[in-house]
Design an enzyme around this catalytic site. Structure first.
Site, PDB file in Angstrom:
ATOM      1  N   ILE A   1      50.705  51.058  17.211  1.00 58.96           N
ATOM      2  CA  ILE A   1      50.625  52.308  17.237  1.00 58.96           C
ATOM      3  C   ILE A   1      49.108  52.787  18.155  1.00 58.96           C
ATOM      4  CG2 ILE A   1      51.238  53.896  14.960  1.00 58.96           C
ATOM      5  CD1 ILE A   1      49.202  53.235  13.999  1.00 58.96           C
ATOM      6  N   GLY A   2      49.018  50.755  18.944  1.00 56.81           N
ATOM      7  CA  GLY A   2      47.300  51.575  18.921  1.00 56.81           C
ATOM      8  C   GLY A   2      46.662  50.012  19.835  1.00 56.81           C
TER       9      GLY A   2
ATOM     10  N   ASP B   1      29.171  50.669  17.888  1.00 54.72           N
ATOM     11  CA  ASP B   1      29.883  51.817  18.941  1.00 54.72           C
ATOM     12  C   ASP B   1      30.663  52.831  18.168  1.00 54.72           C
ATOM     13  OD1 ASP B   1      31.501  50.853  21.408  1.00 54.72           O
ATOM     14  OD2 ASP B   1      33.149  50.127  19.680  1.00 54.72           O
TER      15      ASP B   1
ATOM     16  N   LYS C   1      45.332  46.283  11.964  1.00 51.66           N
ATOM     17  CA  LYS C   1      45.047  44.861  12.378  1.00 51.66           C
ATOM     18  C   LYS C   1      44.732  44.176  12.602  1.00 51.66           C
ATOM     19  CE  LYS C   1      40.320  46.867  13.367  1.00 51.66           C
ATOM     20  NZ  LYS C   1      38.889  47.433  14.025  1.00 51.66           N
TER      21      LYS C   1
ATOM     22  N   GLY D   1      42.992  48.138  20.394  1.00 50.64           N
ATOM     23  CA  GLY D   1      41.921  47.748  20.517  1.00 50.64           C
ATOM     24  C   GLY D   1      41.307  46.643  20.120  1.00 50.64           C
ATOM     25  N   GLY D   2      39.546  46.620  20.567  1.00 54.09           N
ATOM     26  CA  GLY D   2      38.786  45.650  20.853  1.00 54.09           C
ATOM     27  C   GLY D   2      39.701  44.763  20.061  1.00 54.09           C
ATOM     28  N   PHE D   3      39.605  43.949  18.759  1.00 50.29           N
ATOM     29  CA  PHE D   3      39.905  43.440  18.077  1.00 50.29           C
ATOM     30  C   PHE D   3      41.670  42.741  18.414  1.00 50.29           C
ATOM     31  CE2 PHE D   3      41.870  41.932  13.968  1.00 50.29           C
ATOM     32  CZ  PHE D   3      40.354  40.190  14.067  1.00 50.29           C
ATOM     33  N   GLY D   4      42.584  43.841  18.844  1.00 47.81           N
ATOM     34  CA  GLY D   4      44.087  43.107  18.278  1.00 47.81           C
ATOM     35  C   GLY D   4      44.589  44.498  18.743  1.00 47.81           C
ATOM     36  N   LYS D   5      46.205  44.287  18.349  1.00 49.14           N
ATOM     37  CA  LYS D   5      46.774  45.114  18.226  1.00 49.14           C
ATOM     38  C   LYS D   5      46.806  46.121  16.611  1.00 49.14           C
ATOM     39  CE  LYS D   5      50.942  44.008  21.249  1.00 49.14           C
ATOM     40  NZ  LYS D   5      52.282  43.619  21.351  1.00 49.14           N
TER      41      LYS D   5
END
Length: 332
Positions: A47-48, A162, A69, A50-54
């Site tokens: 579903i998305g 952030d 995450k 980000g900076g950390f991963g999927k």
């Protein structure tokens, strides 16, 4: 943070970092259970990113809907952010912060497990999607919820670092929840070291004072939240394409518009007719103050919260035809 996966632990994973110790009881979830929850991380559950991963959605065996995450090697974050997220959410609990259900560190994996937020992130409801427009009152309530979450963090000596609309999630009732604490810092760290930090954040939301000096304070979050407030009001991204000047920051554009008395011209047309002038004035003045170039000139998050709640009361017409209230409005 109750779950049948609950397990007290003293370390995050000696194979990852033998020196790190989780300072509070935390939850480990077996990797096999997360495979089952996501049908082995099937792409249809993705579903998305980000900076950390999927990010995946899933359902645990007990029926709990979760968001996962999962770290990817290509990520610009890693072990430090993984540890920080767990540590912050181990001792911070609030109705307007996302809840950490657990984590997994088996098989060299780093996976964070959260309550699933049915309505996704705030940004998707403002622009860039076909989701229906939200009313002004609903937007104010979401801003108030996010401000409450940030105020709680600041009173708990945590700086988020952030703040942005994609890091404000909405549950099934559109209650705002702050998420993504990988870059967060505890005030005690800064006080003990007296060191400036490596500047991190997101273009368009980054406090210029923090960017130039590297000195992190709660007012860094206040600046970023000011950008979010104008995203909410104008339904525009943090970096905007203007008719005459090309790409500029939303912060710079709205401050100039406010000074010229032209703020109404850049408001989201879906809500411009429903906003009461008094509510708009308080909201606009508060958001502009958040964007002051000097942190000393910005309000605290507690002050921001009070003003947003006041803007909502004005919108709801709770305060009306009271000469004392009208007098107060004129001097704020």
């Amino acid at each position: 943070m109750g779950s049948k996966y609950s397990k007290a632990t003293n370390s995050i994973n000696d194979a990852l970092n033998s020196s790190y110790r989780v300072p509070f009881e935390s939850f480990r979830v077996p990797f096999v259970d997360l495979q089952e929850a996501t049908n082995n991380f099937d792409e249809k559950f993705h579903i998305g990113l980000g900076g950390f991963g999927k990010v995946y959605r899933g359902v645990l065996r007990d029926g709990t809907k979760v968001a996962l995450k999962r770290y990817t090697p290509e990520s610009n974050q890693g072990l430090q952010e993984f540890q920080t997220e767990i540590e912050i959410l181990s001792f911070c609990s609030h109705p307007h912060l996302v809840s950490l259900i657990g984590y997994c560190d088996e098989r060299n994996e780093m996976i964070l497990v959260y309550d699933y937020m049915e309505n996704g992130n705030l940004r998707s409801h403002l622009y860039g999607s076909d989701l229906p427009s939200m009313s002004w009152e609903q937007r104010l309530e979401i801003c108030i919820g996010a401000a409450r979450g940030l105020h709680y963090l600041h009173t708990s000596a945590v700086i988020h670092r952030d703040v942005k609309s994609i890091n404000i999630l909405l549950d099934e009732n559109f209650v705002a929840k702050i998420t993504d604490f990988g870059l967060s810092k505890k005030r005690t760290e800064l006080d003990q070291t007296h060191l400036s930090t490596l500047v991190q954040g997101t273009l368009g939301y980054l406090d210029p004072e923090y960017f130039n000096r590297g000195q992190l304070t709660e007012k860094t979050d206040v600046y970023s939240f000011g950008v979010v407030l104008f995203e909410v009001l104008c339904a525009r991204p943090a970096i905007v394409q203007t008719p005459s000047r090309g790409m500029i920051s939303l912060a710079k554009w709205v401050v100039e518009s406010q000074k010229k008395g032209q703020l109404e011209q850049i408001i989201d047309p879906n809500i411009v007719a429903e906003i009461r002038p008094e509510s708009l004035r308080i909201f606009g003045e508060t958001a502009v103050k958040c964007l002051a170039l000097s942190g000393e000139d910005r309000p605290s998050m507690g002050d921001v919260l009070w003003k947003l709640e006041y803007a909502l009361r004005l919108q709801e017409s709770v305060i009306q035809d009271d000469p004392d209230c009208k007098s107060m409005i004129s001097v704020i």
